[in-house]
Write a protein that holds these residues in place. Sequence first.
Motif, short mmCIF file in Angstrom:
data_model
loop_
_atom_site.label_atom_id
_atom_site.label_comp_id
_atom_site.label_asym_id
_atom_site.label_seq_id
_atom_site.Cartn_x
_atom_site.Cartn_y
_atom_site.Cartn_z
N VAL A 209 22.30 49.40 41.99
CA VAL A 209 23.47 49.13 42.08
C VAL A 209 24.48 48.69 42.99
O VAL A 209 24.82 49.64 43.88
CB VAL A 209 24.26 49.72 40.24
N HIS A 210 25.63 47.26 42.50
CA HIS A 210 26.44 46.75 43.70
C HIS A 210 28.04 48.47 44.10
O HIS A 210 28.00 48.31 45.32
CB HIS A 210 27.22 45.78 43.46
N ASN A 211 28.33 48.74 42.59
CA ASN A 211 28.96 49.37 42.71
C ASN A 211 30.17 49.65 42.48
O ASN A 211 31.27 50.10 42.64
CB ASN A 211 28.58 50.89 43.21
N ASP A 212 30.26 48.26 43.17
CA ASP A 212 32.11 47.56 42.69
C ASP A 212 31.90 45.86 43.02
O ASP A 212 32.81 45.35 43.17
CB ASP A 212 33.12 48.02 44.27
N PHE A 213 30.94 45.42 41.92
CA PHE A 213 30.74 44.06 41.53
C PHE A 213 31.87 43.78 40.49
O PHE A 213 31.71 43.97 39.57
CB PHE A 213 29.65 43.99 41.40
N ARG A 214 32.74 43.13 40.86
CA ARG A 214 34.00 42.72 40.64
C ARG A 214 34.79 41.80 40.98
O ARG A 214 34.60 41.06 42.29
CB ARG A 214 35.09 43.93 40.18
N THR A 215 35.21 41.05 39.87
CA THR A 215 36.29 39.79 40.34
C THR A 215 37.15 40.60 41.16
O THR A 215 37.98 41.90 41.35
CB THR A 215 37.28 38.85 39.75
N GLY A 216 37.32 39.96 42.58
CA GLY A 216 38.41 40.30 44.12
C GLY A 216 37.15 40.94 44.81
O GLY A 216 37.25 41.17 46.45
N GLY A 244 29.31 46.90 33.27
CA GLY A 244 30.45 47.26 32.72
C GLY A 244 32.03 47.20 33.93
O GLY A 244 32.89 47.27 33.16
N TRP A 245 31.19 47.71 34.64
CA TRP A 245 32.32 47.79 35.84
C TRP A 245 33.20 45.78 35.96
O TRP A 245 34.09 45.61 35.25
CB TRP A 245 31.90 48.05 37.50
N PHE A 246 32.03 45.52 35.89
CA PHE A 246 32.79 43.63 35.56
C PHE A 246 33.52 43.19 35.05
O PHE A 246 33.98 42.17 35.19
CB PHE A 246 31.15 42.89 35.82
N TRP A 251 39.74 45.12 35.06
CA TRP A 251 39.27 43.91 36.22
C TRP A 251 39.60 42.24 36.02
O TRP A 251 38.73 41.42 36.83
CB TRP A 251 37.46 43.93 36.74
N ARG A 252 39.83 42.35 35.32
CA ARG A 252 40.11 40.51 34.42
C ARG A 252 41.91 40.16 34.93
O ARG A 252 41.78 38.78 34.86
CB ARG A 252 40.15 40.49 32.71
N PHE A 253 42.55 40.51 34.79
CA PHE A 253 43.49 40.64 35.96
C PHE A 253 44.69 39.97 34.69
O PHE A 253 44.02 40.63 34.32
CB PHE A 253 43.40 39.62 37.57
N SER A 254 45.11 39.16 35.29
CA SER A 254 45.99 37.61 34.03
C SER A 254 45.51 37.69 32.83
O SER A 254 45.86 36.54 31.91
CB SER A 254 46.52 36.91 34.68
#
Lengths: 344, 115
Positions: A209-216, A244-246, A251-254
Amino acid sequence: MSRIDDNRFSLQNWLAVATGADRVEIINAKPLTGGAIQENWRLECDITGGPNAGSHGYVLRSDAESIVASSLTREQEFRVLKAVHKNGVTVPEPLWLCKDTKIIGSAFYIMQLVTGIGLGPKIVKDLSLGGDRQALGEALGKELATIHAIRPPQAELEFLPLPTGNPAEEVIKQLRKQLDELGEARPILEWGLRWAELNLPTNPKITLVHNDFRTGNYLLNQNGLTGILDWEFAEWGDPMSDIGWFCAKCWRFSRPDLEAGGITDRETFYKGYEAASGQTINKEAVSFWEVMAHIRWAVIALQQTHRYMSGAQKSLELALIGRILPSLEQQVLKMTKPDNWRAA
Amino acid sequence: MIRDEPQAATLLAEARSVLSDTILPILDPSLNYEMHMALKAISLAEQQLNADAKLELMLLEKLDQILSGNDSGFDQAEVLAERIRRGALDASVEIFDFLDQLVNFKFLETTPTGE
């Protein structure tokens, strides 16, 4: 003077050996933003002689001077990057590792320069980035499925410990330990963790798992994805934790309405993932990991607040970070109402 | 009235308005991010100063009631957190409602108004 400037001569010599060149000249070295734990430098190099002769753009990644614990070493991160690159994940190609701390003062590695925009709030707002958003959502799902296709054991990743039980239980234990270390009582986070303890996902698969897979944490150009970054938290774990993290609201910002990272709807992202993995997403497990995402981010924010309050690092940004806690805690409560608890 | 007017929140609102309406438009764009951070900090401080002290007191009283006049010598939040962790308050509607009120109170304080 930065330490890259201070050590330019030894770095050039090291690069010459690594690239098999007669001579390497660093024409320009510029720090890249976005690394609180690691330092990233963009290097423009002129290489004379050898198989890589010509002008090249590279990124040098090393530990920042103030190291924050709980992430992979640069050598381990380099090896993770090698493994995922070999498996077809869109990442900057990892090129050379330097374990000799005498060259620039700490271990580092060099990767191919990949250009693009990575700032989360900008990415969700600026629709000229990333090409068609539906296609981007599917592509991100496919990338995550490609990461999750890497299963243990893997000889080159032997340094990653295998979970001894349910990975979710391990995460709950770690978060409680971190809260105890901070010495600050947070009843709402405790409420969320207790809910999690009683609502564990059953029979999770174990994958990388990447464990910080998110926009940004990925880069986009006008056409699409150019590279997934920041592999310092990679581990063996439940693949649903990355989903779940993604998708977590924080982590969806605006664009909270676009549930897949502020990029697209959840179904499109899931479609890309399921088509590439041949696996059906466990929605209940994803929902569990979204609760955990808000708790984890809240604990990180608390750690950063304590860092500011202790005087270890003065920064207005750091001073303000604690103010996001109520919105994270509000989200935890929304997802853990009393009628959503399994019996103890 | 013990304190003279204008009070802290009013002064901050005035300073914020000068920064955002007069300074920001002529500021070197490379400093925009820092200025927005500073405006946010001022706005949050204003919110906190304007917070309803009565509501805060009411929440503290309610917590005391929930913990049945805890006299363990520990901080009230610490006692509540410990009881939740050990499973003594699982799925309790009373606790959930209290935590919900608590977070909403804090949320109002952290939602900047006029940056």
